[in-house]
Design an enzyme around this catalytic site. Sequence first.
Site, PDB file in Angstrom:
ATOM      1  N   HIS A   1      45.114  40.386  43.922  1.00 11.93           N
ATOM      2  CA  HIS A   1      44.466  39.251  43.257  1.00 11.93           C
ATOM      3  C   HIS A   1      43.155  38.935  43.990  1.00 11.93           C
ATOM      4  O   HIS A   1      43.078  39.065  45.209  1.00 11.93           O
ATOM      5  CB  HIS A   1      45.409  38.044  43.286  1.00 11.93           C
ATOM      6  CG  HIS A   1      44.943  36.940  42.394  1.00 11.93           C
ATOM      7  ND1 HIS A   1      43.938  36.080  42.769  1.00 11.93           N
ATOM      8  CD2 HIS A   1      45.328  36.562  41.153  1.00 11.93           C
ATOM      9  CE1 HIS A   1      43.729  35.213  41.782  1.00 11.93           C
ATOM     10  NE2 HIS A   1      44.557  35.486  40.793  1.00 11.93           N
TER      11      HIS A   1
ATOM     12  N   GLU B   1      40.492  40.667  35.613  1.00 16.31           N
ATOM     13  CA  GLU B   1      40.394  39.244  35.936  1.00 16.31           C
ATOM     14  C   GLU B   1      39.172  38.994  36.829  1.00 16.31           C
ATOM     15  O   GLU B   1      39.261  39.045  38.060  1.00 16.31           O
ATOM     16  CB  GLU B   1      41.671  38.776  36.649  1.00 16.31           C
ATOM     17  CG  GLU B   1      41.692  37.292  36.858  1.00 16.31           C
ATOM     18  CD  GLU B   1      43.024  36.806  37.410  1.00 16.31           C
ATOM     19  OE1 GLU B   1      43.747  36.142  36.666  1.00 16.31           O
ATOM     20  OE2 GLU B   1      43.327  37.078  38.572  1.00 16.31           O
TER      21      GLU B   1
HETATM   22  P1  PGA Z   1      43.764  30.606  35.976  1.00 23.41           P
HETATM   23  O1  PGA Z   1      44.267  31.651  37.052  1.00 23.41           O
HETATM   24  O2  PGA Z   1      44.513  30.871  34.710  1.00 23.41           O
HETATM   25  O3  PGA Z   1      44.085  29.282  36.586  1.00 23.41           O
HETATM   26  O4  PGA Z   1      42.288  30.825  35.810  1.00 23.41           O
HETATM   27  C1  PGA Z   1      44.545  32.971  36.723  1.00 23.41           C
HETATM   28  C2  PGA Z   1      44.809  33.745  37.973  1.00 23.41           C
HETATM   29  O5  PGA Z   1      44.041  33.620  38.930  1.00 23.41           O
HETATM   30  O6  PGA Z   1      45.786  34.488  38.044  1.00 23.41           O
END
Ligand code: PGA
Length: 224
Positions: free
Chosen positions: A92, A142
């Site tokens: 992440h 992401e």
């Molecule tokens: P968020 O986080 O939906 O609060 O933007 C997603 C993540 O970082 O996994």
Amino acid sequence: MFLVVANWKLNKSLNEVKAWVSEYNNLLNSYKFKKITPVICPAFPYLYYLKEVIKGAKTGAQDISLFEKGQYTGEVSAVQIKDYCDYVIIGHSERKKYFGESRETVRAKIKICLKEGLIPIVCIENLEDINFSLKEVLVVYEPSTAISKGLGIGNPEDPNIVRGISHSIKTIEPNAKVLYGGSVSEENIESFVKQGNMNGILVGNESLNAKSFFSICKKCDILI
Ligand code: PGA
């Protein structure tokens, strides 16, 4: 199968976890998911409890140690959690930002997950982050700019860009499973699911509330 992954990050006390589960399990009486699988990723101390009590969902961890066992104070290994979850979020962007994880660390952790029979949910910010085989992992596009910064929703990525990235990943590996994460909410979920090219979604902030998370899951189940 379309995964709706809840990443609780560093949130919730045991009492809050219990309240969330009770509300979520109750909501399941009103609607049963047919096409999606929710995956709940709490902090380590709650994995065992969650696995015991959650209905209609899988569990996942938010990270694992690079080490199997030994003199590594504060670490939690894949071997220690594999009885309580099926998935592990790896790499992440918050692990990279605050704990200095590199692409090499990510690659090593993927290897450990696969050795222990855990499915890695690997976060990437761009195609250059892909230094691993896409065959046995789920990959989440992401971008850190899209992640909610505090409470409330941030700036989600443009769904057209998500579609383009997903297409590029599937060009590299046609069987790749691609998820999107970053400021997903009840309001914008449709724009990401409608892509038709996605295999799931990763939800942070909006997964902390059982009702909102359930509603996102339900929308995915109906829309895909
Ligand atoms: P968020 O986080 O939906 O609060 O933007 C997603 C993540 O970082 O996994």
